[in-house]
Design an enzyme around this catalytic site. Structure first.
Site, short mmCIF file in Angstrom:
data_model
loop_
_atom_site.label_atom_id
_atom_site.label_comp_id
_atom_site.label_asym_id
_atom_site.label_seq_id
_atom_site.Cartn_x
_atom_site.Cartn_y
_atom_site.Cartn_z
N SER A 156 29.89 -49.23 69.35
CA SER A 156 30.07 -48.81 67.97
C SER A 156 28.71 -48.60 67.30
CB SER A 156 30.94 -49.83 67.23
OG SER A 156 31.43 -49.29 66.02
N ASP A 284 40.73 -43.16 68.13
CA ASP A 284 39.96 -44.20 67.47
C ASP A 284 40.15 -44.09 65.96
OD1 ASP A 284 37.89 -45.74 66.29
OD2 ASP A 284 36.56 -45.40 68.00
N HIS A 312 39.63 -48.25 68.92
CA HIS A 312 38.21 -48.53 68.67
C HIS A 312 37.80 -49.76 69.47
CE1 HIS A 312 34.39 -48.24 66.61
NE2 HIS A 312 34.42 -49.55 66.44
#
Length: 349
Positions: A156, A284, A312
């Site tokens: 991320s 996501d 995610h």
């Protein structure tokens, strides 16, 4: 280490992920993976903490995997994991990557961004999505102490910062890392910020992040009175407003729009000159599929994996209650193969 070349090496096969039928949709795949799925096989990974002083008088903490049942990893590959927003070495994905490293006999370390190791850092700053100078400094220190191949993955926020570094460094990146990978990274920060600020995402994920980010920011203000407007921070109801008050001005950006534009890795992907992987699930909830990079815009060194499912940093797999080991195994093997490594305990990547 791999030297810069004119063309990228042959790339390993893409990640053929399919979610369990009873976990439909990106939100379920995200939340279940974080809260319910098994992480590393066997006992939870044990870490040894090391503190480094930074050039600006601050500190960062690194957690090194303890693997007493393994032979020495000196000279073998080192896997470095840069965590995501408000993450740590105890995040579900970090423990899953640690489990992969343990199985493969790799050295493994999680460098914590400032303020994320459980102790507030000292300086009048924190961390941000485009912190490529910090990534460079950490990788340089790791390269100084590790002679073998160095593989880096970022999750991320950490993945965006890592690819932002690789693009900024160009051919010089090969001095410090042999291959890099970004997992579920918001490479277009404006698109990701917009997505997380709407509807269910705003209600659940934004609330979750602000629950820890706001108190840390207030503790930072107590350390450094006058650093930002306290009332404006307390009034922030999404990441755009929080970044406008805290993240952007503390790290040299004019405002949130300037921060998101300058910190995004997507415009810099074509400048990367070491093997790089960008893995993004098309469902996501944080990273809209329309914002993902296209093959024609990333250059020869970047491989794109964009499975339809996964959420995610989710990718739960296997039987009830599922596990989250498939993604780290696929990414870790890609890194090993792309860098031409053999894992000491697990054979070829």
């Amino acid at each position: 280490m791999q030297a810069a070349a004119q063309a990228s090496p042959a790339q390993p096969e893409a990640f053929p992920y399919a979610a369990p039928a009873w976990l439909p949709g990106g939100n379920l795949q995200t939340i279940w993976a974080a809260l319910c799925a098994d992480r590393a096989a066997g006992a939870p990974p044990q870490y040894r903490r090391v503190r480094w002083d930074t050039p600006d008088g601050d500190f960062v903490d690194l957690d090194w995997l303890e693997a007493p049942d393994r032979p020495s990893t000196a000279g073998g590959p080192l896997l470095v994991l840069f965590h995501g927003l408000e993450g740590s070495s105890r995040s579900h994905y970090a423990e899953a990557f640690a489990g992969f490293a343990r199985e493969q006999g790799l050295a493994f370390v999680v460098p914590h961004f400032r303020g994320c190791s459980g102790e507030l850092n000292l300086g009048p700053r924190a961390y941000h999505s485009g912190d490529f100078e910090e990534v460079h400094w950490m990788l340089q220190r790791l390269r100084e102490r590790h002679a073998g191949p160095l593989l880096a993955a970022g999750v991320s926020l950490g993945g965006n910062a890592l690819l932002r570094w690789a693009g900024e460094a160009g051919t010089e990146a090969a001095r410090l890392a042999d291959a890099v990978a970004a997992v579920c990274s918001p490479l277009d920060l404006a698109a990701g910020g917009s997505a997380i600020g709407r509807g269910f995402n705003r209600l659940v994920y934004t609330t979750m992040f602000l629950r820890t980010m706001r108190p840390k920011a207030l503790r930072k203000l107590a350390q450094h009175p006058g650093l930002f407007d306290r009332d404006a921070l307390l009034a922030a109801r999404d990441l755009y407003e929080f970044d406008n008050v805290f993240t952007a001005p503390l790290h040299g950006f004019r405002n949130t729009d300037d921060y998101w534009a300058r910190a995004s890795a997507k415009p810099h992907l074509a400048r990367i000159r070491i093997p790089a992987l960008a893995l993004n699930a098309c469902n996501d909830p944080f990273v809209p599929a329309h914002s993902l990079p296209l093959p024609g815009g990333v250059g020869d060194w970047v491989t794109l994996w964009q499975p339809r499912q996964g959420g995610h940093v989710g990718f739960p797999a296997g039987r009830w209650p599922t596990h989250v080991r498939s993604m780290p195994q696929a990414v870790g093997r890609w890194l090993l193969q792309a860098a031409g490594c053999r894992a000491p305990g697990g054979g070829a990547g």
